[in-house]
Structure formats: C-alpha cells, structure tokens
Design an enzyme around this catalytic site. Structure first.
Site, PDB file in Angstrom:
ATOM      1  N   GLY A 274       0.824  -1.194   0.000  1.00 20.75           N
ATOM      2  CA  GLY A 274       0.000   0.000   0.000  1.00 20.75           C
ATOM      3  C   GLY A 274       0.861   1.247   0.000  1.00 20.75           C
ATOM      4  O   GLY A 274       2.085   1.197  -0.155  1.00 20.75           O
ATOM      5  N   ILE A 275       0.213   2.389   0.191  1.00 22.47           N
ATOM      6  CA  ILE A 275       0.906   3.667   0.168  1.00 22.47           C
ATOM      7  C   ILE A 275       1.410   4.013   1.567  1.00 22.47           C
ATOM      8  O   ILE A 275       0.830   3.593   2.562  1.00 22.47           O
ATOM      9  CB  ILE A 275      -0.042   4.763  -0.365  1.00 22.47           C
ATOM     10  CG1 ILE A 275       0.724   6.050  -0.696  1.00 22.47           C
ATOM     11  CG2 ILE A 275      -1.166   5.030   0.619  1.00 22.47           C
ATOM     12  CD1 ILE A 275      -0.134   7.065  -1.440  1.00 22.47           C
ATOM     13  N   GLY A 276       2.523   4.755   1.652  1.00 20.31           N
ATOM     14  CA  GLY A 276       2.980   5.249   2.945  1.00 20.31           C
ATOM     15  C   GLY A 276       4.395   4.821   3.285  1.00 20.31           C
ATOM     16  O   GLY A 276       5.029   4.029   2.583  1.00 20.31           O
ATOM     17  N   GLY A 277       4.897   5.374   4.394  1.00 21.24           N
ATOM     18  CA  GLY A 277       6.271   5.150   4.798  1.00 21.24           C
ATOM     19  C   GLY A 277       6.568   3.715   5.166  1.00 21.24           C
ATOM     20  O   GLY A 277       7.629   3.183   4.854  1.00 21.24           O
ATOM     21  N   MET A 278       5.609   3.048   5.851  1.00 23.24           N
ATOM     22  CA  MET A 278       5.873   1.684   6.295  1.00 23.24           C
ATOM     23  C   MET A 278       5.980   0.692   5.136  1.00 23.24           C
ATOM     24  O   MET A 278       6.943  -0.078   5.064  1.00 23.24           O
ATOM     25  CB  MET A 278       4.806   1.255   7.305  1.00 23.24           C
ATOM     26  CG  MET A 278       5.106  -0.029   8.037  1.00 23.24           C
ATOM     27  SD  MET A 278       4.845  -1.480   7.039  1.00 23.24           S
ATOM     28  CE  MET A 278       3.180  -1.173   6.477  1.00 23.24           C
TER      29      MET A 278
ATOM     30  N   GLY B 280      -8.368  -0.618  -2.064  1.00 22.45           N
ATOM     31  CA  GLY B 280      -8.291  -2.062  -2.235  1.00 22.45           C
ATOM     32  C   GLY B 280      -7.894  -2.811  -0.981  1.00 22.45           C
ATOM     33  O   GLY B 280      -7.539  -3.987  -1.053  1.00 22.45           O
TER      34      GLY B 280
ATOM     35  N   GLU C 209      -2.373  -3.382  -6.451  1.00 25.14           N
ATOM     36  CA  GLU C 209      -3.188  -2.337  -7.066  1.00 25.14           C
ATOM     37  C   GLU C 209      -2.322  -1.134  -7.399  1.00 25.14           C
ATOM     38  O   GLU C 209      -2.436  -0.543  -8.463  1.00 25.14           O
ATOM     39  CB  GLU C 209      -4.347  -1.932  -6.159  1.00 25.14           C
ATOM     40  CG  GLU C 209      -3.955  -1.199  -4.900  1.00 25.14           C
ATOM     41  CD  GLU C 209      -5.173  -0.729  -4.107  1.00 25.14           C
ATOM     42  OE1 GLU C 209      -6.204  -1.410  -4.144  1.00 25.14           O
ATOM     43  OE2 GLU C 209      -5.075   0.319  -3.461  1.00 25.14           O
TER      44      GLU C 209
ATOM     45  N   VAL D 185      -5.592   3.293  10.378  1.00 25.21           N
ATOM     46  CA  VAL D 185      -5.700   4.415  11.314  1.00 25.21           C
ATOM     47  C   VAL D 185      -5.824   3.888  12.736  1.00 25.21           C
ATOM     48  O   VAL D 185      -5.117   4.312  13.644  1.00 25.21           O
ATOM     49  CB  VAL D 185      -6.908   5.310  10.958  1.00 25.21           C
ATOM     50  CG1 VAL D 185      -7.077   6.423  11.997  1.00 25.21           C
ATOM     51  CG2 VAL D 185      -6.735   5.911   9.562  1.00 25.21           C
TER      52      VAL D 185
END
Length: 458
Positions: A218-222, A341, A243, A318
């Site tokens: 997915g998106i993001g720093g982790m 997704g 995706e 979150v």
C-alpha cells in the site's frame, strides 16, 4: 495523412470549447490519480457562474480540484471523490468534497448502474494505430469511458505509455473531443523516509516473506520501508500483484529481487492497476514489457489475488479495535482516504495458498493536545468507518509485535492486540476489555502489562 490524423484534427478543440459540452445537472467524471484532467478542470471551473448542479467525480486528485475551489459552497459544482488525496481531504474538511464509498475491485461495475454524462481524462499522445494510452491510471477508466455520453481526452506528453494487460487505452473512434494540455510533468508523490517505528514494523513483516512470495504494498512510509528492506535483502524470485505500483517496486526490481518467475496469475509480469510515485517510476513504466496494467476489476478481484501462492499484502491503518476491526479511512466522521483495495487484498491474500495479509500501524499517535493516544482502541471513535471487519482481518502489526487474529475468540483477540499495544496503555485497555466482557480473568493482566516481558507475537 492517415484517417486517424484526419479524425484527430476534426476532434481537436480548445479547453474552453471542450468543456462547453458540460451542461447544468450533468455528472462529470475525471481521470484517476496522476491522470486527472488538470487543464480541463481549470477550464470547467471558469464556467462556475454559468452552470448549476454539476456533479463531479474524481479519484485521488493531485492537488486541489479547481472546480471545488471555484465553488466553496458546493452548490454549482458538487465535488465527489472515490479515494481522497491530501488535497481532497482539505476540501472535505472545508465542506466541499464528498466521499463515494466503494470496494475498489467493484468500481467498474458501478457504471452499469450510475450515470456519467462527460468523461474528462488525461492520456498519452495517440499512437500510430489511433490509441490513447491511459498511462499510469488504468483503474476504472475504461468502464467510465464506455458509460459516458461524451469522452474528452487531454493530451500530456509526460504520461508514460504503459503496456497492458487490458483496458489500458482508448481508440480515437471512441473519443469525442481532444485538447492539448500544457504538458506539465505528472504529479509526483513526495519522497518519504521511513521512521524508526516504520522500520521496526517492516522487520517483523520481513520475517514472513519467503523466496517466491508475491507482493502487494500500500501507500505510505511503512510499506516503503518493507520495499527498501526487500531490495537490500537476499530474497529472490519475488512476484508482484498489486493495485498500486510505487517507487519501492523499481528498487526491488533493480536489486534483482523481482522476477515474477513463480507468479501463477499474470506470470512473468508485474501486474498493477495504477502507479503513483516519482519520475523514476514513470520512466521505468514507459513501454516496459515487464509491467502489465489492468483494470481494477481484474487486479483487485479477490479470487484473482488468491491464485498467487505465498501472496503477501501489506497495508496501513488508522486504528484497530479490540475486536480486530480495522479502520483505515476515517477518524470519527472525518474522512481521511478511502477503502480502496484494502479489503480486496486482505481477503484475497488470506485465501491464497500460503498467503498472509498484514495491517500495520504505529502503536500510538499524537492527539490535538499533543498527548499520546493509543491506536489500538477498545472501540472506535463514534463515526469511524470499518474498512476491514473482524471476520476478515488476519495479521496486525505494531512496533511491539505481530499477532494473527484468525481463529481467535474475542478474549484471545483482545489479549493478542493488547500485547502489541504501547505499554503505557495496556492497563487501560485491559480494564476496558473487562467492561466489554471480552477479557478472561486470571494472571494474564500482569503478563500483558509487564514491559519487561518478551511479547508473544503469534
């Protein structure tokens, strides 16, 4: 001159002439992600005093949509979005952006039942066979184009030509009007350096990835931290079924980690539905036969995801409550992003042979008053949206450990999740679990609380 060029010239318009096709009361769809129609959006916004009740649908608009800025009261332009960008979130907070709930893999099918009058989309220049490539944003766009009464394309020479797959482009015969954009470079995601907590979480996930695994990030720093670690590891023959294609996949490929040799679905290809990142990513995708762009009803269909052995899906959240429900798109009624997704891959990866899905989050965040707040909560803030129900969640990971929730009773789930919460909040979480009747009496309270305990992680 070819017949395609003759047709091209006949359909060429100025931006103002093209958006004249939009009428009051219309539903207008925008191209998704980095292929949003920035030039046409600006031209449409200039008609704010001429139109009424024009409903616009976008997906992760790069920046602030001009139509929304032009009408802060959301009376002439009603701006809606399938998945929020940072700009969309700001508009939502100001009261002039509305979220459209959906499961990403179902998106194309929605256009069998909803209306679309005009589709405005940025595309790559027409090729010699009369096709405009959707570039980095396959997504739901072909379904929109087929439903819309008018299709208007905005040419941008900086959009890479991304091979399919399928549904990666549209023919000039299916296009009504053409405009030239200012050919600005595509929106680029700001580079993010993984935090220490991201890195600790990534290390826990790395223990679960094996040679030949098929990866979704997915998106993001982790997720980027995981990608960086994979690139620096000795893992080999990884596959890609995701995706979103991000810069970290380029890093993994260039390090020799990705071969897609054992990918069962779309073998030998990095399969994705949209790409969002830096110029490095866009250059990598341009006419690269190793990458295959598909519409999202194919890439994100859970049964297709589950065909890949050792599928590993990695996404952010979150909050997670003590029942194992995951909220990844809102904080109370304040909408932050979208379902996207996440459900598709959490469900699909678990059903793959040897597959695992990971929901990742730091154990705490800071509240408005600057105080630490636990992100593992007894129950969600009223109004929070459940993205992944407790029946679907699989692994949950914080910097304090990882727990597999499948097959666990309510008290086992509460115990497992409290074990990976920040130590400062474990007493409070135990007390709340007791009040909710999901805590088993005994000496586990002491064990969960003890900061010196070697935490159980499975």
């Amino acid at each position: 001159m070819s017949s395609y060029l003759v047709s091209y010239n006949k359909k060429m318009r100025s931006p103002g002439q093209a958006v004249a096709e939009v009428k009051s009361g219309n539903w207008v769809d925008y191209g998704n992600f980095a292929c949003a129609p920035l030039t046409l959006d600006a031209a449409l916004a200039e008609r704010v005093n001429e139109l009424e009740d024009v409903k616009v649908r976008a997906m992760t608009f790069p920046g602030l949509a001009a139509v929304a800025k032009a009408d802060p009261t959301a009376t002439r332009f009603i701006y809606n979005n399938w998945h929020f960008s940072g700009g969309d979130r700001k508009l939502h907070d100001a009261g002039n952006c509305f979220y459209v709930p959906f499961l990403f893999h179902e998106g194309p099918g929605y256009y069998d039942i909803i209306d679309s009058d005009v589709f405005l989309v940025a595309v790559a220049p027409m090729d010699e066979r009369g096709y405009f490539n959707f570039g980095t944003s396959n997504s739901i766009q072909m379904a929109v184009a087929k439903k819309a009464k008018k299709v208007i394309v905005e040419i941008n020479r900086n959009i890479p030509h991304c091979y399919g797959g399928f549904n990666e482009g549209i023919h000039i015969d299916e296009v009504d009007l053409i405009v030239e954009s200012d050919h600005k470079p595509l929106f680029q995601l700001p580079s993010s350096t993984p935090s220490e907590i991201d890195t600790r979480i990534a290390r826990l996930i790395m223990e679960e990835i094996r040679d030949g695994s098929c990866i979704q990030l997915g998106i993001g720093g982790m997720p980027n931290a995981v990608g960086k670690m994979i690139a620096e590891s000795d893992l080999k023959d990884l596959g890609v079924h995701t995706e979103m294609l991000a810069d970290s996949f380029v890093d993994m490929f260039e390090a020799g980690r990705i071969t897609c040799k054992f990918t069962r679905y779309c073998p030998g290809k990095m399969a994705y539905t949209f790409a969002l990142g830096s110029r490095k990513l866009y250059d990598f995708l341009d006419r690269n036969p190793f990458c295959a762009s598909y519409s999202v009803d194919f890439v994100n269909k859970p049964s297709n995801i589950s065909m890949n052995e050792n599928m590993v899906a990695i996404n952010n959240a979150v909050e997670v409550d003590l029942f194992g429900q995951v909220s990844s798109e809102s904080s109370g009624p304040r909408h932050i992003s979208g379902t996207g997704g996440q459900f598709d891959y959490t469900f699909g990866a678990y059903h793959a042979p040897g597959g695992k899905s990971f929901i990742c989050l730091s154990s705490t965040t800071k509240g408005k008053d600057g105080q630490l707040v636990s992100r593992i909560r007894p129950t969600f803030t009223p109004g929070s949206i459940i993205t992944v129900p407790r029946t679907v969640s699989h692994w949950v990971v914080t910097e304090y450990g990882k727990v597999n929730l499948k097959g666990k009773s309510t008290w086992e789930r509460a115990e497992a999740l409290i074990s990976i919460a920040h130590p400062d909040f474990r007493d409070e979480l135990v007390e709340e679990a007791q009040k909710m009747g999901i805590w088993r009496a005994g000496d586990r309270k002491h064990k969960i609380q003890s900061p010196n305990l070697q935490l159980k992680t499975a």
